[in-house]
Design a protein around this motif. Structure first.
Motif, PDB file in Angstrom:
ATOM      1  N   PRO A  29       0.847  -1.203   0.000  1.00  0.00           N
ATOM      2  CA  PRO A  29       0.000   0.000   0.000  1.00  0.00           C
ATOM      3  C   PRO A  29       0.883   1.255   0.000  1.00  0.00           C
ATOM      4  CG  PRO A  29      -0.824  -1.594   1.593  1.00  0.00           C
ATOM      5  CD  PRO A  29       0.482  -2.133   1.073  1.00  0.00           C
ATOM      6  N   LYS A  30       0.461   2.272  -0.743  1.00  0.00           N
ATOM      7  CA  LYS A  30       1.341   3.430  -0.982  1.00  0.00           C
ATOM      8  C   LYS A  30       1.890   4.059   0.290  1.00  0.00           C
ATOM      9  CE  LYS A  30      -0.395   7.228  -2.970  1.00  0.00           C
ATOM     10  NZ  LYS A  30      -0.880   7.985  -4.153  1.00  0.00           N
ATOM     11  N   ALA A  31       1.051   4.228   1.300  1.00  0.00           N
ATOM     12  CA  ALA A  31       1.488   4.924   2.516  1.00  0.00           C
ATOM     13  C   ALA A  31       2.613   4.183   3.220  1.00  0.00           C
ATOM     14  CB  ALA A  31       0.305   5.103   3.464  1.00  0.00           C
ATOM     15  N   LEU A  32       2.768   2.885   2.903  1.00  0.00           N
ATOM     16  CA  LEU A  32       3.796   2.081   3.573  1.00  0.00           C
ATOM     17  C   LEU A  32       5.045   1.902   2.713  1.00  0.00           C
ATOM     18  CD1 LEU A  32       1.423  -0.553   5.188  1.00  0.00           C
ATOM     19  CD2 LEU A  32       2.338   1.576   6.148  1.00  0.00           C
ATOM     20  N   ARG A  33       5.027   2.490   1.519  1.00  0.00           N
ATOM     21  CA  ARG A  33       6.216   2.344   0.660  1.00  0.00           C
ATOM     22  C   ARG A  33       7.307   3.315   1.091  1.00  0.00           C
ATOM     23  NH1 ARG A  33       4.300   0.794  -5.397  1.00  0.00           N
ATOM     24  NH2 ARG A  33       2.193   0.230  -4.788  1.00  0.00           N
ATOM     25  N   PRO A  34       8.564   2.891   0.913  1.00  0.00           N
ATOM     26  CA  PRO A  34       9.646   3.721   1.430  1.00  0.00           C
ATOM     27  C   PRO A  34       9.956   4.949   0.573  1.00  0.00           C
ATOM     28  CG  PRO A  34      10.518   1.705   0.445  1.00  0.00           C
ATOM     29  CD  PRO A  34       9.021   1.614   0.360  1.00  0.00           C
ATOM     30  N   LEU A  35      10.290   6.005   1.274  1.00  0.00           N
ATOM     31  CA  LEU A  35      10.821   7.233   0.678  1.00  0.00           C
ATOM     32  C   LEU A  35      12.062   7.548   1.512  1.00  0.00           C
ATOM     33  CD1 LEU A  35      10.793   9.971  -0.825  1.00  0.00           C
ATOM     34  CD2 LEU A  35       9.053  10.732   0.786  1.00  0.00           C
ATOM     35  N   ALA A  36      13.216   7.501   0.885  1.00  0.00           N
ATOM     36  CA  ALA A  36      14.479   7.694   1.604  1.00  0.00           C
ATOM     37  C   ALA A  36      14.550   6.817   2.855  1.00  0.00           C
ATOM     38  CB  ALA A  36      14.666   9.167   1.968  1.00  0.00           C
ATOM     39  N   GLY A  37      14.089   5.551   2.723  1.00  0.00           N
ATOM     40  CA  GLY A  37      14.278   4.577   3.799  1.00  0.00           C
ATOM     41  C   GLY A  37      13.169   4.527   4.845  1.00  0.00           C
ATOM     42  N   GLU A  38      12.195   5.431   4.765  1.00  0.00           N
ATOM     43  CA  GLU A  38      11.086   5.403   5.722  1.00  0.00           C
ATOM     44  C   GLU A  38       9.769   5.447   4.963  1.00  0.00           C
ATOM     45  OE1 GLU A  38      12.150   7.546   9.787  1.00  0.00           O
ATOM     46  OE2 GLU A  38      12.218   8.930   8.107  1.00  0.00           O
ATOM     47  N   PRO A  39       8.721   4.783   5.511  1.00  0.00           N
ATOM     48  CA  PRO A  39       7.434   4.810   4.805  1.00  0.00           C
ATOM     49  C   PRO A  39       6.896   6.239   4.647  1.00  0.00           C
ATOM     50  CG  PRO A  39       7.438   3.125   6.514  1.00  0.00           C
ATOM     51  CD  PRO A  39       8.700   3.922   6.698  1.00  0.00           C
ATOM     52  N   LEU A  40       6.196   6.457   3.541  1.00  0.00           N
ATOM     53  CA  LEU A  40       5.586   7.771   3.285  1.00  0.00           C
ATOM     54  C   LEU A  40       4.801   8.250   4.499  1.00  0.00           C
ATOM     55  CD1 LEU A  40       4.066   7.450  -0.312  1.00  0.00           C
ATOM     56  CD2 LEU A  40       6.114   8.673   0.381  1.00  0.00           C
ATOM     57  N   LEU A  41       4.067   7.330   5.133  1.00  0.00           N
ATOM     58  CA  LEU A  41       3.209   7.706   6.265  1.00  0.00           C
ATOM     59  C   LEU A  41       4.026   8.256   7.431  1.00  0.00           C
ATOM     60  CD1 LEU A  41       0.366   7.731   7.482  1.00  0.00           C
ATOM     61  CD2 LEU A  41       0.700   5.334   8.130  1.00  0.00           C
ATOM     62  N   VAL A  42       5.209   7.719   7.650  1.00  0.00           N
ATOM     63  CA  VAL A  42       6.061   8.221   8.737  1.00  0.00           C
ATOM     64  C   VAL A  42       6.484   9.659   8.452  1.00  0.00           C
ATOM     65  CG1 VAL A  42       8.322   7.949   9.857  1.00  0.00           C
ATOM     66  CG2 VAL A  42       6.846   5.948   9.477  1.00  0.00           C
ATOM     67  N   HIS A  43       6.884   9.927   7.205  1.00  0.00           N
ATOM     68  CA  HIS A  43       7.236  11.310   6.843  1.00  0.00           C
ATOM     69  C   HIS A  43       6.052  12.239   7.081  1.00  0.00           C
ATOM     70  CE1 HIS A  43      11.128  10.548   4.866  1.00  0.00           C
ATOM     71  NE2 HIS A  43      10.591   9.422   4.435  1.00  0.00           N
ATOM     72  N   ALA A  44       4.874  11.804   6.652  1.00  0.00           N
ATOM     73  CA  ALA A  44       3.684  12.659   6.753  1.00  0.00           C
ATOM     74  C   ALA A  44       3.337  12.930   8.219  1.00  0.00           C
ATOM     75  CB  ALA A  44       2.503  12.001   6.033  1.00  0.00           C
ATOM     76  N   VAL A  45       3.297  11.875   9.024  1.00  0.00           N
ATOM     77  CA  VAL A  45       2.876  12.037  10.429  1.00  0.00           C
ATOM     78  C   VAL A  45       3.900  12.860  11.212  1.00  0.00           C
ATOM     79  CG1 VAL A  45       2.512  10.767  12.594  1.00  0.00           C
ATOM     80  CG2 VAL A  45       1.374  10.021  10.482  1.00  0.00           C
ATOM     81  N   ARG A  46       5.179  12.687  10.919  1.00  0.00           N
ATOM     82  CA  ARG A  46       6.199  13.455  11.632  1.00  0.00           C
ATOM     83  C   ARG A  46       5.997  14.954  11.416  1.00  0.00           C
ATOM     84  NH1 ARG A  46      10.984  11.445   9.477  1.00  0.00           N
ATOM     85  NH2 ARG A  46      11.051   9.751  10.970  1.00  0.00           N
ATOM     86  N   ARG A  47       5.662  15.321  10.181  1.00  0.00           N
ATOM     87  CA  ARG A  47       5.461  16.744   9.873  1.00  0.00           C
ATOM     88  C   ARG A  47       4.169  17.284  10.484  1.00  0.00           C
ATOM     89  NH1 ARG A  47       8.849  14.550   6.556  1.00  0.00           N
ATOM     90  NH2 ARG A  47      10.451  15.744   5.484  1.00  0.00           N
ATOM     91  N   ILE A  48       3.123  16.468  10.490  1.00  0.00           N
ATOM     92  CA  ILE A  48       1.862  16.909  11.123  1.00  0.00           C
ATOM     93  C   ILE A  48       2.094  17.126  12.618  1.00  0.00           C
ATOM     94  CG2 ILE A  48      -0.502  16.224  11.708  1.00  0.00           C
ATOM     95  CD1 ILE A  48      -0.383  14.399   9.153  1.00  0.00           C
ATOM     96  N   ALA A  49       2.796  16.178  13.235  1.00  0.00           N
ATOM     97  CA  ALA A  49       3.008  16.248  14.690  1.00  0.00           C
ATOM     98  C   ALA A  49       3.860  17.449  15.086  1.00  0.00           C
ATOM     99  CB  ALA A  49       3.656  14.952  15.179  1.00  0.00           C
ATOM    100  N   ALA A  50       4.624  17.975  14.137  1.00  0.00           N
ATOM    101  CA  ALA A  50       5.469  19.141  14.424  1.00  0.00           C
ATOM    102  C   ALA A  50       4.694  20.452  14.368  1.00  0.00           C
ATOM    103  CB  ALA A  50       6.635  19.181  13.438  1.00  0.00           C
ATOM    104  N   ALA A  51       3.434  20.398  13.988  1.00  0.00           N
ATOM    105  CA  ALA A  51       2.608  21.619  13.935  1.00  0.00           C
ATOM    106  C   ALA A  51       2.043  21.873  15.335  1.00  0.00           C
ATOM    107  CB  ALA A  51       1.493  21.458  12.909  1.00  0.00           C
ATOM    108  N   PRO A  52       2.300  23.051  15.916  1.00  0.00           N
ATOM    109  CA  PRO A  52       1.996  23.267  17.334  1.00  0.00           C
ATOM    110  C   PRO A  52       0.523  23.213  17.720  1.00  0.00           C
ATOM    111  CG  PRO A  52       3.286  25.101  16.405  1.00  0.00           C
ATOM    112  CD  PRO A  52       3.089  24.124  15.305  1.00  0.00           C
ATOM    113  N   SER A  53      -0.400  23.422  16.788  1.00  0.00           N
ATOM    114  CA  SER A  53      -1.834  23.419  17.147  1.00  0.00           C
ATOM    115  C   SER A  53      -2.437  22.030  17.197  1.00  0.00           C
ATOM    116  CB  SER A  53      -2.640  24.206  16.110  1.00  0.00           C
ATOM    117  OG  SER A  53      -2.197  25.511  16.019  1.00  0.00           O
TER     118      SER A  53
END
Ligand code: CTP
Ligand code: MG
Length: 231
Positions: A29-53
């Protein structure tokens, strides 16, 4: 290190991540495919979690992968993971149903837009907080756009100046998104489309080139390059 979400935040982010990724070619499934060694979903969630609100993140995962997605995201950020549905809209509805009482701003954000900067999450949320019921990030359309018939004959040229390419996260007052999903008929590819059908005004804010949707192999290669150069 696991990110802390803001217990006083007013934003819940729904992350539909249950798609197959057919256009990316065969594989997981796309969200679990790697981008620079980590799944797309990990990149996405890390950036969302960095938003202070952000107070809450709910991910809709492929039904067969709910448990593995929980384990995958546990070190990234505190998230709720629910099984997604057959269409994106069903995945969003499943995630929406899991939002606890509290956040009155709901953002819907494709896992496939894995490099979306936290600043875009904040600017969409801020526009909802400022009084808009529905907010979408957009970019101008750069190509000339033609309308064609079934035989690929050109019917006319659309005025590009009046067109916008729409990204996510899309932001909504909670009651508006809930009403839109309750009233939903045919599956649409975005949530603002459901809200438009209710007759609610949708406003645009500037999007980000980094919020590109990773759809085809070219997009994945572009995202790899962007990460390698500092995104
Ligand atoms: N999505 C979802 N549930 C579905 C279909 C899509 O949660 N039943 C999610 C995808 O995981 C993605 C987002 O909606 O994060 C945008 O969809 P898209 O880019 O079309 O992803 P896929 O459906 O996975 O790709 P494809 O259409 O090429 O199969
Ligand atoms: Mg799809």
């Amino acid at each position: 290190m696991t990110a802390q979400l803001n217990p006083r935040g007013d934003v819940a982010v729904l992350v539909p991540a249950a798609g197959a990724g057919v256009r990316l070619g065969p594989g997981a499934p796309k969200a679990l495919r790697p981008l620079a060694g980590e799944p797309l979903l990990v990149h996405a969630v890390r950036r969302i979690a960095a938003a202070p609100s952000v107070h809450t993140i709910v991910v809709a995962a492929p039904a067969a992968d709910v448990e593995s997605v929980r384990l995958l995201l546990a070190p990234v950020a505190p998230v709720t993971v629910v099984p997604g549905g057959a269409e994106r809209q069903a995945s969003v509805a499943a995630a929406l149903a899991a939002v606890p009482a509290g956040p009155e701003i709901i953002l819907v954000h494709d896992a496939a837009r894995a490099l979306t900067p936290p600043e875009l999450v904040e600017s969409v949320a801020a526009a909802v907080r400022g009084g808009h019921d529905a907010v979408i990030p957009v970019l101008p359309v750069v190509d000339t756009v033609k309308e064609v018939d079934a035989g690929e004959r050109v019917l006319g040229t659309v005025d590009r100046a009046a067109l916008r390419a729409v990204q996510t996260p899309q932001g909504f007052r909670r009651s508006v998104l809930t009403a839109a999903h309750e009233a939903a008929g045919d599956a649409l590819t975005d949530d603002a489309g459901l809200v438009e059908k209710l007759g609610v005004a949708v406003v645009c804010v500037p999007g980000s080139e980094l919020a590109l949707k990773i759809t085809r192999p070219f997009d994945l290669a572009l995202a790899e390059h962007l990460l390698a150069t500092g995104a």
